[in-house]
Design an enzyme around this catalytic site. Structure first.
Site, short mmCIF file in Angstrom:
data_model
loop_
_atom_site.label_atom_id
_atom_site.label_comp_id
_atom_site.label_asym_id
_atom_site.label_seq_id
_atom_site.Cartn_x
_atom_site.Cartn_y
_atom_site.Cartn_z
CD GLU A 198 6.45 -11.67 1.56
OE1 GLU A 198 7.52 -11.11 1.83
OE2 GLU A 198 5.42 -11.56 2.25
CD GLU A 205 0.50 -8.08 5.05
OE1 GLU A 205 1.49 -8.18 4.33
OE2 GLU A 205 -0.53 -8.76 4.92
NE ARG A 263 -6.95 -7.94 5.10
CZ ARG A 263 -6.17 -8.99 4.91
NH1 ARG A 263 -6.19 -10.01 5.75
NH2 ARG A 263 -5.33 -9.03 3.88
CE LYS A 319 -1.93 -6.66 -2.07
NZ LYS A 319 -1.73 -7.74 -1.08
CG ASP A 341 -3.77 -10.36 0.35
OD1 ASP A 341 -3.32 -9.87 -0.70
OD2 ASP A 341 -3.04 -10.88 1.21
CD GLU A 365 -0.21 -14.39 -1.08
OE1 GLU A 365 0.03 -13.41 -1.80
OE2 GLU A 365 -0.31 -14.32 0.16
C1 GCV Z 1 4.57 -8.73 0.25
C2 GCV Z 1 -0.21 -10.57 1.31
C3 GCV Z 1 0.89 -11.56 1.18
C4 GCV Z 1 2.20 -10.99 1.71
C5 GCV Z 1 2.49 -9.71 0.90
C6 GCV Z 1 1.33 -8.75 1.12
C7 GCV Z 1 1.48 -7.46 0.36
O1 GCV Z 1 -0.54 -10.36 2.65
O2 GCV Z 1 0.56 -12.72 1.87
O3 GCV Z 1 3.19 -11.95 1.53
O4 GCV Z 1 3.71 -9.14 1.28
O5 GCV Z 1 0.15 -9.36 0.70
O6 GCV Z 1 0.89 -7.37 -0.70
O7 GCV Z 1 2.16 -6.56 0.80
#
Ligand code: GCV
Length: 702
Positions: free
Chosen positions: A166, A290, A339, A363, A368, A396
Site C-alpha cells: 500500500e 478508514e 477532519r 502522524k 495525512d 505517497e
Molecule cells: C494504510 C492514508 C493512506 C492509506 C493508509 C492510511 C493510514 O489514508 O492513503 O493508504 O492506509 O493513510 O495511514 O492508515
C-alpha cells in the site's frame, strides 16, 4: 610486490566506471582511492579484538571486517584479545554515560576502543566507526559518545500478504510469504544490515490494514523466519493486527475487547506468538479508521481495545502501538466539523486511561502526510500517554518515485516545532523522546519506502530518506545538511564540489516540491484515491473530507480554510502561544497561511505581492527550481556512476513534466475564482484547464 599488485588491481576496479545498480545503499565500502588516506586508516586498524561470543557482537566484528576489507583492501584479523596497539577493541563493560544501546568510541593507549553496555551498542558503534571512515573523518584522537534519544526506532511496512505494498512505489514486497519459512532470500539479511547501520531496531512487517493471516500458525512460522534473520542485527519484529482477527479466524463470536472469550483468545494467541518468537516486539494497531475494525464497533474506546492487548502482553516484553490516525466523517450538520480535529477529540479524553504497555502513534500532522502540515495537536496534549511519532518515508503525497524530495527537512520541521505546553522550548522532539513528559516508553516510526526494486527505493535519491529517517530517529538534533552530506559521501561521491551540489539539491528539494504543488499552506488537493497529480477541482467524493474543495475552500473572495474561532476552531486545540503564531492572517508565516485562513485574492502579503500573484509566483518558481535541479544534477555527471546518473536524470525529467502539470492545473483552476491574470512576467500555460483535467482522469482509469 604481490600485495602492491593486488592493491593496484583493487584500485583499478574501483576507479573503472562499473555500473552501480544502487543495491549496496550506503554500505558500499568501496576502496578508498587516496593511497595515503588508506594507509593512515590501515595503521590504526591492524586488528579487531573481540572477547565476547555474543551473537550481535559477532555480527559487529563480521561487518567491521568486511567493511574494512572493502575500504582498505586488506583483511583485518579478528583476534580474541591483544596486548599490542594499533587496532580496534570491542569493550563490553559498564559505562554510566551510556544507555542500553549507546556507545562510545575513543582512542585509548594506542587503540580505538568501542565501548558499550550491551552487544547492540557495540554494533551501533561499529557502524559509526565505519561511517567515519566512509566519510573521510580522522580517527586519531577520536572521541564520540552517542546514545539514541528514542527507544523504539522502527520501520512500518505497509506490505500485504499477496506481495503488493500500500502506497509502495518501488516494486513489490521484500517479503516472499509464499516461499517462507524454508526459503530465505539473501536480501532479508541485507535489509537488516542497512537498518542496523542507521540504528533502526524494530520493524513491523505487515500493513496496518492488516490481514488476519498473520495471526495463524502458518504465517507466524514465516514471520519467525524473518525474525531469525533480523535478530543478529538487533532488530525486533512486530506485527500489525486486524482487530477482528478472533472472529475472522472463527475463534470467537465477537471481537468485543471486553468479552472474556475475546480476551482469552488474544492471551492464547500472544502466548503462541512468544513460544514461536521469544523476542517478539508487539502489536501495531489501526482501529476504527478508514473501515478497519476496532473497539468502537462494540461501543468501547480505543483505550479498552489497547488495554486488552496490553494485558495479553503482560507476561512478555512486548508493547502495543495503537495508532491515532482516525477520522470519522464529520456530521453534515456540524458547521465546525473538521477532519483536523478528529484524532484529538477521540484521544485527548483518554489520556491517563491507557495501560503502561501502550504507546499511541501519531502522524506528524493532523491530516495525512501532506508535503507540509502543522504539527499534530496531540503532541503535547497527552502528558500521561507515551506518544510515538509516525513519519512517512514512502512518498505517497510527495511525488512517488518520480520526484526527488529529500524528507529530512520535513521531519526536522515537525520535530523542532514548539508546542509550548511546558513553556518555550517544549518541542515535538521533546514530546517524542520522552524528555518533556517523562514518558517511560518512546518510539518513532517511518512508513517504509522499500520494495523489490534492485535499488530498494525506486528513485535512487529516495534512499536518502530511509537513511535520514534512521539517523534522526537516533539523534533528532542532527541537521538535514549533515545527514545529506554523509549520505552523499557514502553513496555517490567524495569530490567536494559534487558533494556540495548534491547536498544543496537534496536540502532544497522539499521546499521546491511544496512550491509547485501546495504552496502557502494549501493541502490535500492531489488526485483522489491515487494521490498522484493535481485535482483541485474535486468538489465531492465518497466522503466530504476526501474532496479537494473541503481543504482549499476557494471562492470568488479568496482561498484557504478558516480554522480560527470564526471557522472550524481547530486552531484552538493548540496552546495559546501556538495560536498566537497562527491566529492572525497578517502575522501567520506564509507556509501555514492557507492552513488556517481564508485569505482574499487581493490581500497584500509580506512579500509585497497580492495573494493571487504570490500563489502564481510559487507555482512558477517551483517549476523553475526543478529545471535548476536538472542543471545542477547535470553538472555532477563526471563524478557519478553512469547508471545512477542516467536513472536520476530521467526521473528529474519526469519531475519537470509533473511540475508543469501541477502548475498548469492549479493556476488555471484557481484563476476561475480569483479572476485575476497570471502575472505578466510568467508565460501562460500552453494548455487549457480541460486538457489538464483529462490527465488526472486518465490516471484514475482502471
Ligand atoms: C494504510 C492514508 C493512506 C492509506 C493508509 C492510511 C493510514 O489514508 O492513503 O493508504 O492506509 O493513510 O495511514 O492508515
Amino acid at each position: 610486490m604481490f600485495k602492491k599488485i593486488i592493491c593496484l588491481l583493487l584500485l583499478f576496479l574501483s576507479i573503472k566506471t562499473f555500473a552501480d545498480d544502487g543495491y549496496r545503499l550506503w554500505l558500499k565500502y568501496d576502496l578508498i582511492k587516496n593511497q595515503k588516506e588508506r594507509e593512515s586508516y590501515a595503521r590504526i586498524t591492524k586488528f579487531i579484538a573481540v572477547n565476547s561470543q555474543l551473537e550481535i557482537v559477532k555480527t559487529a566484528s563480521i561487518e567491521l571486517q568486511s567493511g574494512l576489507k572493502g575500504l582498505l583492501g586488506k583483511t583485518v584479523p579478528v583476534i580474541a584479545s591483544s596486548k599490542s596497539t594499533g587496532g580496534i577493541v570491542f569493550q563490553l563493560s559498564l559505562n554510566k554515560d551510556l544507555n542500553e544501546e549507546g556507545y562510545s568510541i575513543t582512542s585509548q593507549n594506542g587503540n580505538i576502543v568501542i565501548n558499550a553496555n550491551t552487544e547492540k551498542g557495540i554494533l551501533y558503534g561499529t557502524f559509526e566507526l565505519l561511517r567515519s571512515i566512509q566519510t573521510g573523518k580522522s580517527l586519531s584522537n577520536i572521541s564520540i559518545v552517542s546514545n539514541p534519544k528514542i527507544q523504539y526506532r522502527m520501520l512500518n511496512h505497509w506490505d500485504n500478504p499477496l506481495g503488493t505494498i500500500e502506497r509502495g512505489y518501488a516494486g513489490s514486497s521484500l517479503w516472499k510469504w509464499y516461499e517462507l519459512p524454508e526459503n530465505i532470500d539473501p536480501r532479508y539479511k541485507d535489509y537488516a544490515r542497512a537498518n542496523a547501520s542507521i540504528g533502526i531496531n524494530a520493524t513491523v512487517v505487515n500493513n496496518v490494514n492488516a490481514s488476519a493471516r498473520f495471526m495463524t500458525k502458518e504465517y507466524l512460522l514465516k514471520v519467525k523466519a524473518l525474525a531469525d534473520v533480523f535478530r543478529p542485527y538487533g532488530i525486533k519484529v512486530f506485527l500489525s493486527i486486524n482487530f477482528a482477527a478472533p472472529k475472522i479466524l472463527k475463534g470467537t463470536k465477537t471481537s468485543d475487547p471486553l468479552d472474556p472469550q475475546v480476551r482469552a483468545w488474544w492471551q492464547a494467541k500472544t502466548n503462541e506468538i512468544y513460544s514461536i518468537i521469544p523476542d517478539f516486539g508487539g502489536y501495531l494497531v489501526k482501529a476504527n479508521s478508514e473501515g478497519e475494525p476496532g473497539p468502537q464497533d462494540f461501543g468501547r474506546t480505543h483505550a479498552d481495545g489497547a488495554n486488552m492487548l496490553a494485558e495479553a502482553l503482560k507476561p512478555y516484553t512486548g508493547v502495543v502501538i495503537w495508532r491515532a490516525f482516525v477520522y470519522k466523517p464529520s456530521s453534515k450538520d456540524d458547521p465546525k466539523g473538521d477532519r483536523y480535529k478528529e484524532a484529538y477529540n477521540d484521544f485527548k479524553p483518554l489520556d491517563g486511561q491507557f495501560d503502561k504497555k501502550v504507546i499511541v502513534q501519531v502522524k506528524n500532522g493532523p491530516i495525512d502526510f501532506q508535503p507540509r502540515e502543522p504539527f499534530h495537536p496531540l503532541f503535547g496534549a497527552m502528558p500521561k500517554t507515551p506518544l510515538a511519532m509516525e513519519f512517512q518515508i514512502t512518498q505517497e503525497y510527495l511525488g512517488f518515485t518520480t520526484n526527488l524530495v529529500y524528507l529530512a527537512p520535513l521531519f526536522k520541521e515537525c520535530l523542532e516545532s514548539d508546542t509550548y505546553v511546558n513553556g518555550k522550548g517544549s518541542t515535538v522532539a521533546k514530546v517524542v523522546d520522552g524528555s518533556l513528559h517523562d514518558y517511560h516508553l518512546t518510539a518513532i516510526a517511518g512508513v517504509a519506502n522499500t520494495g523489490s526494486d534492485r535499488n530498494w527505493t525506486g528513485h535512487f535519491m529516495s534512499q536518502a530518506n530511509w537513511y535520514a529517517f534512521g539517523r534522526l530517529a537516533w539523534n533528532h538534533e542532527l541537521s538535514s545538511e549533515q545527514i545529506a552530506d554523509e549520505w552523499v559521501k557514502m553513496t555517490l561521491s567524495h569530490e567536494p564540489k559534487t558533494v556540495k551540489t548534491i547536498t544543496k539539491i537534496l536540502t532544497e528539494s522539499r521546499e521546491n516540491y511544496v512550491n509547485f504543488t501546495t504552496p502557502l499552506g494549501l493541502h490535500h488537493i492531489m488526485g483522489q484515491g491515487i494521490h498522484f497529480g493535481p485535482e483541485p477541482w474535486l468538489m465531492k467524493s465518497d466522503r466530504p473530507d476526501w474532496a479537494s474543495a473541503y481543504y482549499h475552500r476557494a471562492d470568488t473572495l479568496g482561498i484557504g480554510c478558516d480554522r480560527t474561532k470564526k471557522g472550524s476552531e481547530a486552531l484552538l486545540l493548540y496552546t495559546q502561544e501556538v495560536q498566537n503564531q497562527w491566529n492572525d492572517p497578517a502575522k501567520t508565516p506564509l507556509p501555514y497561511l492557507l492552513w488556517f485562513h481564508h485569505v482574499g485574492w487581493k490581500t497584500k502579503l509580506s512579500t509585497g505581492n497580492t495573494l493571487w500573484d504570490e500563489l502564481c509566483t510559487r507555482y512558477y518558481t517551483g517549476l523553475q527550481s526543478v529545471k535548476d535541479m536538472r542543471k545542477e544534477w547535470n553538472s555532477v555527471k563526471p563524478n557519478i556512476d553512469k547508471e545512477i546518473f542516467e536513472d536520476v536524470a530521467g526521473r528529474l525529467a519526469v519531475q519537470e513534466r509533473e511540475a508543469i502539470w501541477w502548475r498548469d492545473a492549479c493556476v488555471l483552476y484557481f484563476r476561475q475564482y480569483s479572476k485575476m491574470p497570471i502575472p505578466a512576467q510568467f508565460p501562460k500555460p500552453e494548455r487549457s484547464l480541460e486538457e489538464v483535467t483529462k490527465l488526472v482522469e486518465i490516471y484514475q482509469l482502471r
